[in-house]
Design a protein around this motif. Structure first.
Motif, PDB file in Angstrom:
ATOM      1  N   LEU A  16       0.830  -1.200   0.000  1.00  0.00           N
ATOM      2  CA  LEU A  16       0.000   0.000   0.000  1.00  0.00           C
ATOM      3  C   LEU A  16       0.864   1.250   0.000  1.00  0.00           C
ATOM      4  O   LEU A  16       1.880   1.322   0.707  1.00  0.00           O
ATOM      5  N   HIS A  17       0.451   2.245  -0.755  1.00  0.00           N
ATOM      6  CA  HIS A  17       1.075   3.574  -0.684  1.00  0.00           C
ATOM      7  C   HIS A  17       0.434   4.291   0.501  1.00  0.00           C
ATOM      8  O   HIS A  17      -0.616   4.933   0.372  1.00  0.00           O
ATOM      9  N   VAL A  18       1.071   4.173   1.669  1.00  0.00           N
ATOM     10  CA  VAL A  18       0.447   4.647   2.910  1.00  0.00           C
ATOM     11  C   VAL A  18       0.224   6.151   2.889  1.00  0.00           C
ATOM     12  O   VAL A  18      -0.829   6.648   3.329  1.00  0.00           O
ATOM     13  N   GLU A  19       1.198   6.915   2.396  1.00  0.00           N
ATOM     14  CA  GLU A  19       1.051   8.371   2.386  1.00  0.00           C
ATOM     15  C   GLU A  19      -0.166   8.814   1.574  1.00  0.00           C
ATOM     16  O   GLU A  19      -0.885   9.738   1.973  1.00  0.00           O
ATOM     17  N   HIS A  20      -0.410   8.148   0.453  1.00  0.00           N
ATOM     18  CA  HIS A  20      -1.573   8.466  -0.366  1.00  0.00           C
ATOM     19  C   HIS A  20      -2.848   8.115   0.365  1.00  0.00           C
ATOM     20  O   HIS A  20      -3.826   8.894   0.364  1.00  0.00           O
ATOM     21  N   ALA A  21      -2.875   6.944   1.013  1.00  0.00           N
ATOM     22  CA  ALA A  21      -4.053   6.538   1.778  1.00  0.00           C
ATOM     23  C   ALA A  21      -4.340   7.537   2.900  1.00  0.00           C
ATOM     24  O   ALA A  21      -5.503   7.869   3.177  1.00  0.00           O
ATOM     25  N   ALA A  22      -3.281   8.029   3.561  1.00  0.00           N
ATOM     26  CA  ALA A  22      -3.460   9.005   4.635  1.00  0.00           C
ATOM     27  C   ALA A  22      -4.058  10.303   4.106  1.00  0.00           C
ATOM     28  O   ALA A  22      -4.961  10.894   4.728  1.00  0.00           O
ATOM     29  N   LYS A  52       5.897   9.147  10.930  1.00  0.00           N
ATOM     30  CA  LYS A  52       5.758  10.587  10.690  1.00  0.00           C
ATOM     31  C   LYS A  52       5.615  10.869   9.199  1.00  0.00           C
ATOM     32  O   LYS A  52       4.783  11.687   8.786  1.00  0.00           O
ATOM     33  N   ALA A  53       6.424  10.203   8.393  1.00  0.00           N
ATOM     34  CA  ALA A  53       6.320  10.381   6.940  1.00  0.00           C
ATOM     35  C   ALA A  53       5.032   9.772   6.405  1.00  0.00           C
ATOM     36  O   ALA A  53       4.406  10.324   5.496  1.00  0.00           O
ATOM     37  N   PHE A  54       4.611   8.633   6.983  1.00  0.00           N
ATOM     38  CA  PHE A  54       3.375   7.989   6.533  1.00  0.00           C
ATOM     39  C   PHE A  54       2.165   8.893   6.775  1.00  0.00           C
ATOM     40  O   PHE A  54       1.186   8.853   6.036  1.00  0.00           O
TER      41      PHE A  54
END
Length: 399
Positions: A175-181, A207-209
């Motif tokens: 999963l692209h976690v940053e996009h999901a966030a 923090k980056a996620f």
């Protein structure tokens, strides 16, 4: 397929891999390096004492070691020490969020978004809320990844939580976690990430996620069973009420009223898993010395190789993306995965066969079960060679 000196040296660190045995079930639980075994034996033997309340020197030393494990875990996630809650594993971590945060903050009419590939541990806790909250399911794309474009279309302000796996335990898709966030926060929802399969293979940075909760288990991370982690943003933890009561999580107790310790201690009722926490920290140290970048590349390369070999056969169906992260699920035509697993065991090859605690995903794939080979840092090409040999023998038996 010969092993180089570095591979032999690494594999020799794992007593559980002695002999001619090919372990391809790391996604279920990882074998333990001698460094972790030594740390847990010392903690349970020579160094053992309880923590937090003892006034004698060994108890104080063990308390320091236990809290050092918390700091080590915070560093592993690029988090703050007081954001780390020790649990029995990712399952308990997710249940904690459900029974504390979700039970207090979600009401009838609110919605939770999960995905088709979730482990049962990221489905059932939300169903147990029984407070009128509705669950929506995000589909997968053609390669078996969580379809974030579909998630964006599904999400509304009624959604208060998005809960996704970082890496699928069946498909190995990431999963692209940053996009999901970004998508979750755009509608005011919190994001919980099940990181069980990611923690042993990817560098983690909450923090980056920009997620709100992150959960994982130590036993998939080359550490002991019975210990896991819930990370949550400090401001969220401070607003959550305890979900279990007992010793350690209190400030003051009277029969009229009890006040609670601050987070994270208020979520750690009872004597904690002291030895296991120290063992988990040792596993993190061991993995850091090897290098998470090395782990990711090594397991991706093995998955690519296995998929390439299986694709040469006309009787195998592969599931998941070609760049799966150390996990390859497949079906052998006319052979139930349990039968394949039994024959492979006779050949000294251990795989997982079944629904992998992901029955909705099995329904989506149109199969009752799959065979799953999953790699660790100790895996090598000889394991793939043995697996392919066992598959060929199975084919001869079943015709």
């Amino acid at each position: 397929m010969s092993l180089d000196t570095a591979e032999l040296a690494l594999k020799s660190q794992f007593p559980g891999l002695a002999g001619d045995w090919h372990y391809l079930d790391t996604a279920a639980t990882a074998q333990k390096p001698q460094a972790v075994i030594d740390a847990t034996v010392a903690a349970m033997g020579r160094d053992y004492a309880t923590v937090h309340r003892g006034v004698y020197a060994r108890s104080a030393d063990m308390t320091l070691a236990f809290e050092a494990a918390r700091r080590r875990t915070a560093a592993f996630l690029n988090a703050e020490e007081d954001e780390i809650v020790f649990t029995r594993g990712a399952t308990e971590s997710i249940n904690l969020v459900a029974q504390s945060w979700a039970a207090a903050n979600l009401k009838a009419g609110d919605r939770i978004l999960l995905s088709t590939l979730e482990h049962h541990s990221n489905i059932v806790p939300w169903q147990l809320l029984r407070n009128g909250v509705e669950i929506d399911v995000c589909p997968l794309d053609a390669e078996g990844r969580i379809d974030l474009e579909a998630a964006e279309r599904i999400l509304t302000p009624a959604h208060k939580l998005v809960a996704f796996a970082h890496v699928s335990n069946v498909l190995g898709s990431v999963l692209h976690v940053e996009h999901a966030a970004k998508l979750a926060h755009a509608v005011g929802a919190k994001l919980l990430i099940d990181g069980c399969q990611a923690a042993p293979r990817l560098a983690l940075d909450v923090k980056a996620f920009d997620c709100d909760f992150y959960a994982f288990s130590a036993h998939k991370l080359y550490g002991p069973t019975g210990i896991g982690v819930l990370w949550a943003r400090k401001e969220i933890l401070e607003g959550m009420q305890p979900w279990q009561g007992g010793g350690s999580m209190i400030d003051k107790v009277t029969f009229e009223k009890t006040t609670y310790a601050p987070a994270p201690q208020r979520f750690e009722a009872g004597t904690p898993n002291i030895v296991e926490a120290i063992g988990m920290a040792a596993a993190m140290d061991w993995l850091a010395a090897i290098g998470l970048n090395r782990a990711e590349k090594h397991e991706r390369d093995l998955a690519v190789l296995l998929r390439s070999e299986l694709r040469k056969r006309n009787d195998v169906t592969l599931f998941g993306p070609d760049d799966s992260l150390g996990i390859v699920s497949f079906a052998l035509d006319g052979v139930h995965p349990h039968d394949l697993g039994t024959i492979l065991d006779e050949e000294g090859v251990a795989i997982r066969a079944g629904h992998h605690c992901a029955q909705p995903l099995m329904e989506h794939l149109g199969v009752p079960a799959t065979a799953r080979a999953s790699f660790g840092l100790y895996s090598d090409e000889s394991d793939i060679e043995a697996l392919l040999k066992g598959i060929e023998r199975t084919r001869r038996i079943f015709g």
